[in-house]
Each structure stands twice: as C-alpha cells, then as structure tokens.
Design a protein around this motif. Structure first.
Motif, PDB file in Angstrom:
ATOM      1  N   GLN A 281       0.833  -1.208   0.000  1.00 42.45           N
ATOM      2  CA  GLN A 281       0.000   0.000   0.000  1.00 42.45           C
ATOM      3  C   GLN A 281       0.865   1.254   0.000  1.00 42.45           C
ATOM      4  OE1 GLN A 281      -2.429   0.587   3.539  1.00 42.45           O
ATOM      5  NE2 GLN A 281      -4.106   1.367   2.274  1.00 42.45           N
ATOM      6  N   ASN A 282       1.912   1.259   0.812  1.00 46.04           N
ATOM      7  CA  ASN A 282       2.803   2.418   0.863  1.00 46.04           C
ATOM      8  C   ASN A 282       3.510   2.632  -0.477  1.00 46.04           C
ATOM      9  OD1 ASN A 282       2.215   3.068   3.530  1.00 46.04           O
ATOM     10  ND2 ASN A 282       3.812   1.731   4.348  1.00 46.04           N
ATOM     11  N   ARG A 287       3.419   6.060  -5.862  1.00 47.80           N
ATOM     12  CA  ARG A 287       3.354   6.039  -7.334  1.00 47.80           C
ATOM     13  C   ARG A 287       2.199   6.854  -7.898  1.00 47.80           C
ATOM     14  NH1 ARG A 287       7.658   5.989  -8.951  1.00 47.80           N
ATOM     15  NH2 ARG A 287       8.225   6.300  -6.784  1.00 47.80           N
ATOM     16  N   GLN A 288       1.496   7.597  -7.063  1.00 46.47           N
ATOM     17  CA  GLN A 288       0.345   8.356  -7.558  1.00 46.47           C
ATOM     18  C   GLN A 288       0.745   9.499  -8.488  1.00 46.47           C
ATOM     19  OE1 GLN A 288      -3.048   8.679  -4.459  1.00 46.47           O
ATOM     20  NE2 GLN A 288      -1.177   8.508  -3.225  1.00 46.47           N
ATOM     21  N   PHE A 289       2.032   9.864  -8.469  1.00 41.61           N
ATOM     22  CA  PHE A 289       2.533  10.907  -9.372  1.00 41.61           C
ATOM     23  C   PHE A 289       3.716  10.361 -10.162  1.00 41.61           C
ATOM     24  CE2 PHE A 289       0.604  12.888  -5.669  1.00 41.61           C
ATOM     25  CZ  PHE A 289      -0.364  13.687  -6.269  1.00 41.61           C
ATOM     26  N   ALA A 296       0.490   5.825 -12.616  1.00 39.59           N
ATOM     27  CA  ALA A 296      -0.053   6.758 -11.631  1.00 39.59           C
ATOM     28  C   ALA A 296      -1.564   6.598 -11.506  1.00 39.59           C
ATOM     29  CB  ALA A 296       0.297   8.188 -12.031  1.00 39.59           C
ATOM     30  N   ARG A 297      -2.242   6.435 -12.631  1.00 36.74           N
ATOM     31  CA  ARG A 297      -3.704   6.304 -12.632  1.00 36.74           C
ATOM     32  C   ARG A 297      -4.134   4.992 -11.963  1.00 36.74           C
ATOM     33  NH1 ARG A 297      -4.098   7.655 -17.359  1.00 36.74           N
ATOM     34  NH2 ARG A 297      -4.097   5.626 -18.417  1.00 36.74           N
ATOM     35  N   ALA A 302      -6.430   2.012  -7.404  1.00 35.57           N
ATOM     36  CA  ALA A 302      -6.371   0.899  -6.444  1.00 35.57           C
ATOM     37  C   ALA A 302      -6.508   1.411  -5.020  1.00 35.57           C
ATOM     38  CB  ALA A 302      -5.053   0.142  -6.614  1.00 35.57           C
ATOM     39  N   LEU A 303      -5.860   2.535  -4.721  1.00 36.82           N
ATOM     40  CA  LEU A 303      -5.963   3.109  -3.371  1.00 36.82           C
ATOM     41  C   LEU A 303      -7.375   3.625  -3.108  1.00 36.82           C
ATOM     42  CD1 LEU A 303      -2.550   4.983  -3.371  1.00 36.82           C
ATOM     43  CD2 LEU A 303      -3.141   2.983  -1.975  1.00 36.82           C
ATOM     44  N   GLU A 304      -8.043   4.092  -4.146  1.00 34.16           N
ATOM     45  CA  GLU A 304      -9.434   4.555  -4.004  1.00 34.16           C
ATOM     46  C   GLU A 304     -10.377   3.374  -3.763  1.00 34.16           C
ATOM     47  OE1 GLU A 304     -12.841   6.536  -6.920  1.00 34.16           O
ATOM     48  OE2 GLU A 304     -10.715   6.927  -7.323  1.00 34.16           O
TER      49      GLU A 304
END
Length: 319
Positions: A281-282, A287-289, A296-297, A302-304
C-alpha cells in the motif's frame, strides 16, 4: 582418498541425513496436531461451563508436557542428521555412525549400515549408485544449495533469515543469474519432498529473478523474470515487486531497440494490489505521481477502491 570415493561417501551420508530428517518431519506432524488441539482448548476454555473446565485444563497440561517431549524428539533427530557433517575425521565419522546404529530404530538401521558400507567399501557403493559403472554427475552449485537445505541445522530452523541470506548469497555469485541451467535446477527443486528444500528453492529462485528483473539490460528477459515472479506464492516476492515498481529504467527490447521497463512495473503493481500488504500500500501511495501516467492512474484507482488498511492477500497469490 580419491574423488571417486569422496563422491560415493558423500552420497551415502546424504541419503542417511535425508532419512534422519524425514524421521524428524514425521514426528513434526504430531507436534502440529498437538499445537492445533492446544489452540482449540484455548478458545474453548472461556466458553465452557465451570464443571467442564477441570477436564479441559488437565488435557491442556498433558498436551503441553507432550508437546515439549515431541519438540525435544524432533530436535534430537535434526541434531543427529546435522552431526554427520561435523565429524572431524573418517575415524570419528565411523564411530559416530556405529553409535547411531544402536540409537536408531529398526526402520533406520539399514540406512546407517549403508552409510558405513560406503565408507568401508566405496567401490561397492559406487556400483550401487551407478549401475553399469558410470560416474555420477558432479554436484552443481544449485544442487549443493538444495543439499544444504536438507541437512544444515541453520537452514532447517524455524527462523527464515538464514535461508534468506543463503538465497541472496547464491544469487549474487558472479554469473549465477545468467545461468539458465542453474535457474532451471533451482526451480525444479520447488517440487522437492522436503519442505525446507522447497522454501530454499523458492527464496533462491526469487533472488535470481530479482537480479534479472532489476539489472538486466535486456528488458524482454527482465520482464520474463517479473512474470515468473508473479507466479510465486511466497511473501518474499513483495519487496521485489516494490523494487521493480519504484525503479523506472531503460534498456533494450526486441534485440536492440531502446525501451523502458514500464510493462514490468505495471505487472509488479498489479501483484502488489493482490498481495495487499501494508508495504504494498505504501509503495502504491508513492506512485500516484509516477512518470508513467498509466501507472499513476492505476495506483490511485487501487488506493481509491481499497481505502482501508491493507492486511493480506485479496486472493490466491500464485503457485
């Protein structure tokens, strides 16, 4: 003593070690059953009526005593197997084997006698090992690693760290990660009947493919290793996937074209979502940016979809 005799004696002792370790493995089944029953009693005690509690408590005390006895018995057989490789001379080894002959039960006596015969008459042992008089193949580095997992005390302990260290040392040997035959031999040992040998093979294979996935300039071969890692059902792959995901790099694809490892990073990301650990998860949060908008998408999505704490695999994690 010539190389031929050494090969025979080594094989004979290995067979005896395997037999002693199998004895320990068979006893370990009893230990597991006792532990399972003790866990049941722990769960039952708070829920039973007062008049039922003394019987459960008495059973618990009996099982704890038996559990300690079984643990000592398992350790005794492991130590007997380990001691075979610790004798300092042929004379000391022969004396140790003769003492074993009196200590083991009748099912193991033939194995001890066979090992003694290998020492006393290596030519006869060679004939038994190699019908037709052909020499056995020399043991490869991969074969030695698996043998160590079957015999060495440290590599057979409940603590996985020694096996992990041995796997890293093996994979870091010069040229080992490029040796397709060595990789095939290690992966063949994933079906070894000995559970410690199987785990040693899994850890070594993971480290070999980690080396290829993160260092090879041939990104096609590197990606193949990432795909092979996705089939492992072992938590040791999680840090490897994180390493692949967090390190974009360039290299060659289709022979000589320049390319990048984004497809390998996406495969690693997908498996990290399925492993669903806190470390995974971390890694996705970081990797969100990412430089690759698709990674990133997918990381953000996945986190959402899984906003809570990640605490274990979403589904089966491979073979």
């Amino acid at each position: 003593m010539g190389d031929r005799e050494i090969i025979v004696i080594s094989s004979g002792l290995r067979q005896l070690q395997d037999a002693l370790n199998r004895k320990a493995d068979s006893i370990q089944h009893s230990f597991i059953a006792i532990s399972a029953r003790l866990a049941e009693i722990e769960r039952e005690l708070p829920r039973v009526y007062d008049d039922e509690r003394p019987a459960l408590t008495a059973e618990q005390e009996t099982l704890r005593s038996r559990q300690a006895e079984v643990a000592n018995e398992i350790n005794m057989w492991r130590e007997r197997a380990f001691a075979i490789t610790q004798q300092r001379s042929e004379q000391a080894l022969r004396a140790y084997l003769r003492s074993l002959l009196d200590a083991v039960d009748e099912t193991l006596q033939p194995d001890v006698e066979r090992a003694l015969n290998y020492i006393d008459a290596p030519d006869a042992g060679m004939a038994a090992l190699t019908p037709g008089g052909a020499m056995t193949k020399p043991i490869t580095p991969a074969g030695r690693l698996i043998q160590r997992a079957r015999a060495e005390h440290d590599l057979r302990s409940a603590e996985p760290a020694p096996r992990q260290r041995a796997a890293v040392e093996f994979a870091n040997r010069p040229g080992m990660a490029q040796d397709e035959a060595a990789i095939a031999e290690i992966e063949a040992a994933l079906n070894d009947p000995d559970p410690m040998a199987r785990e040693m093979a899994a850890l070594a294979a993971i480290q070999l493919h980690r080396f290829r996935a993160t260092r090879m300039a041939d990104l096609d071969a590197a990606h193949e290793s990432v795909l092979r890692l996705t089939r492992f059902n072992h938590p040791a792959v999680v840090p490897v996937f994180i390493e692949v995901l967090e390190h974009p790099r360039t290299g060659f694809v289709n022979g000589d074209e320049e390319g990048n490892n984004d497809r390998s990073r996406m495969a690693a990301l997908t498996r990290l979502v399925e492993w669903h650990t806190a470390d995974a998860q971390n890694a996705l949060k970081g990797r969100q940016f990412d430089r690759d908008p698709q990674i990133a998408r997918v990381a953000a999505r996945a986190l959402e979809l899984f906003p809570g704490e990640w605490a274990g695999p979403l589904k089966g994690t491979g073979n």
